[in-house]
Design an enzyme around this catalytic site. Structure first.
Site, mmCIF file in Angstrom:
data_model
loop_
_atom_site.group_PDB
_atom_site.id
_atom_site.type_symbol
_atom_site.label_atom_id
_atom_site.label_comp_id
_atom_site.label_asym_id
_atom_site.label_seq_id
_atom_site.Cartn_x
_atom_site.Cartn_y
_atom_site.Cartn_z
ATOM 1 N N ASP A 85 0.484 -7.638 0.692
ATOM 2 C CA ASP A 85 0.669 -6.300 0.824
ATOM 3 C C ASP A 85 2.249 -6.097 0.846
ATOM 4 O OD1 ASP A 85 0.806 -3.391 1.735
ATOM 5 O OD2 ASP A 85 -0.025 -3.764 3.654
ATOM 6 N N SER B 186 3.921 1.523 9.054
ATOM 7 C CA SER B 186 3.590 0.498 8.175
ATOM 8 C C SER B 186 4.978 0.380 7.036
ATOM 9 C CB SER B 186 2.402 0.799 7.154
ATOM 10 O OG SER B 186 1.257 0.165 7.685
ATOM 11 N N GLY C 212 2.062 5.230 10.895
ATOM 12 C CA GLY C 212 3.503 5.909 10.325
ATOM 13 C C GLY C 212 4.395 4.877 10.417
ATOM 14 N N HIS D 201 0.756 -1.221 -0.021
ATOM 15 C CA HIS D 201 0.026 -0.062 0.009
ATOM 16 C C HIS D 201 0.873 1.348 0.003
ATOM 17 C CE1 HIS D 201 0.192 -0.672 4.650
ATOM 18 N NE2 HIS D 201 0.598 0.659 4.427
ATOM 19 N N SER E 241 2.271 -4.338 7.951
ATOM 20 C CA SER E 241 0.960 -3.775 7.307
ATOM 21 C C SER E 241 0.165 -2.803 7.858
ATOM 22 C CB SER E 241 0.236 -4.992 6.887
ATOM 23 O OG SER E 241 -1.109 -4.541 6.054
#
Length: 360
Positions: A235, A316, A314, A206, A331
């Site tokens: 992801d 991820s 913040g 993402h 994730s």
């Protein structure tokens, strides 16, 4: 479509340490039912041989095991089985064996039912082999009506599902600030990887969906270019260094030191884990479920791993690891209550295989 549960398969200093991030926030980690699992205890840190044994059991038994976990008291790998043949095979591989009521096929069928009848934004579910059940979590955004629907589906599954309400909301949060930047957003590199002499870093999909070009500072020069991205469903994404740098394969411990990463493996339920991210820095927790489905608002991701590590918006794209072993790409989560977190990761081994790269 949900993947089968047996398929688990530069910026130098900034990226090198791999841990900044864009927080897509799934759900809090669950705990096993006391009646079905060993009592809660400090999580175990696997020896390198444990990962090898876990992989060997996966190859030998396949769907004949309902999952593996680490015994919190002994640190030994426990293999759950439902047949004499599977028990013999697991013992032959050198694992401790536990007979359980539900097979992998039955657990898969329960998740298929949840996928078909209760795919509700704000929910997640995955296999907890310690309870031999599907551990379902519903965040605070799930309405009373949807909760009733979820509970009705679970009731029809005859005790194969545990449901837990968790605080917070599964949402993606793009934050400003330091770290790596792309498309006006900040993210984090998880691990540096290599292929054919070229250097890359892997991060959350993402994140790589947002931009093709990545910098070490807001508005700074490009240090890497996206070469792959996958979200939702997966992801993970990969960025190739284009600034000529050869960053080390380490993770930032935020105490003036770093952790060298020399191998990658799939996480085992019950094991200790650490998460490195730019918002909450280094936090620790325990793996509580695998083959986790997370229903984000913009689409589901599958085959994830649920932990109790703290995280926040913040983080991820950051690193989940145990010692020198890379385990996952952060994730998201539904936040952290005290020391009880809910960090979810994408198994890094799947991303490495998809892109044909290795940690170093």
């Amino acid at each position: 479509m949900r993947r089968n549960s047996r398929a688990r398969l530069g910026v130098s200093l900034l990226l090198v340490v791999g841990a900044l991030g864009l927080g897509a926030t799934p759900s809090a980690a669950g705990t096993p039912s006391a009646s079905d699992a060993p009592a809660a205890a400090p999580s175990a840190t696997p020896a390198p041989s444990t990962y090898a044994l876990d992989a060997a059991v996966e190859r030998r038994l396949g769907a004949a095991t309902a999952g593996t976990y680490l015994d919190a008291k002994t640190g030994k790998l426990v293999v759950t089985v439902t047949t004499d043949r599977a028990e013999e095979q697991a013992r032959a591989a050198g694992a401790t064996v536990r007979r359980v009521a539900r097979s992998a096929a039955q657990l898969d069928a329960a998740m298929d039912t949840l996928e078909a009848e209760a795919k509700i934004t704000g929910t997640s579910w995955g296999v907890d082999p310690r309870t031999n059940r599907i551990a379902v979590e519903a965040d605070s955004s799930v309405s009373a009506r949807d909760m009733a629907r979820l509970e009705a589906v679970a009731e029809r599954l005859g005790g194969a599902v545990d449901i837990k309400r968790v605080p917070g909301v599964f949402r993606r949060e793009v934050l400003g600030g330091g770290a790596i930047y792309g498309g006006g957003s900040r993210c984090s590199a998880a691990f540096n990887v290599t292929k054919g002499g070229a250097r890359y870093f892997v991060t959350a999909g993402h994140c790589t969906n947002i931009s093709a070009n990545w910098s070490a500072s807001s508005g700074g020069s490009v240090i890497g270019v996206r070469e792959g991205t996958s979200f939702p469903t997966n992801d993970y994404g990969i960025v190739r260094y284009t600034d000529g740098s050869s960053p080390a394969g380490t993770v930032d411990l935020y105490n003036g030191s770093t952790q060298d990463i020399s191998s990658a493996a799939n996480a085992v339920v019950g094991q200790a884990i650490r998460k490195s991210g730019s918002t909450t820095k280094v936090t620790s927790g325990t793996v509580t479920a695998v083959n986790v489905t997370v229903n984000y608002g913009d689409g589901p991701v599958y085959n994830m791993v649920r932990t109790t590590a703290c995280s926040a918006g913040g983080d991820s794209g950051g690193a989940h690891f145990a010692g020198s072993v890379a385990l996952g790409i952060h994730s998201g989560s539904s936040g952290c209550s005290g020391t009880a977190g809910s960090a979810i990761h994408q198994p890094v081994a799947e991303a490495l295989s998809a892109y044909g790269v290795t940690v170093y």
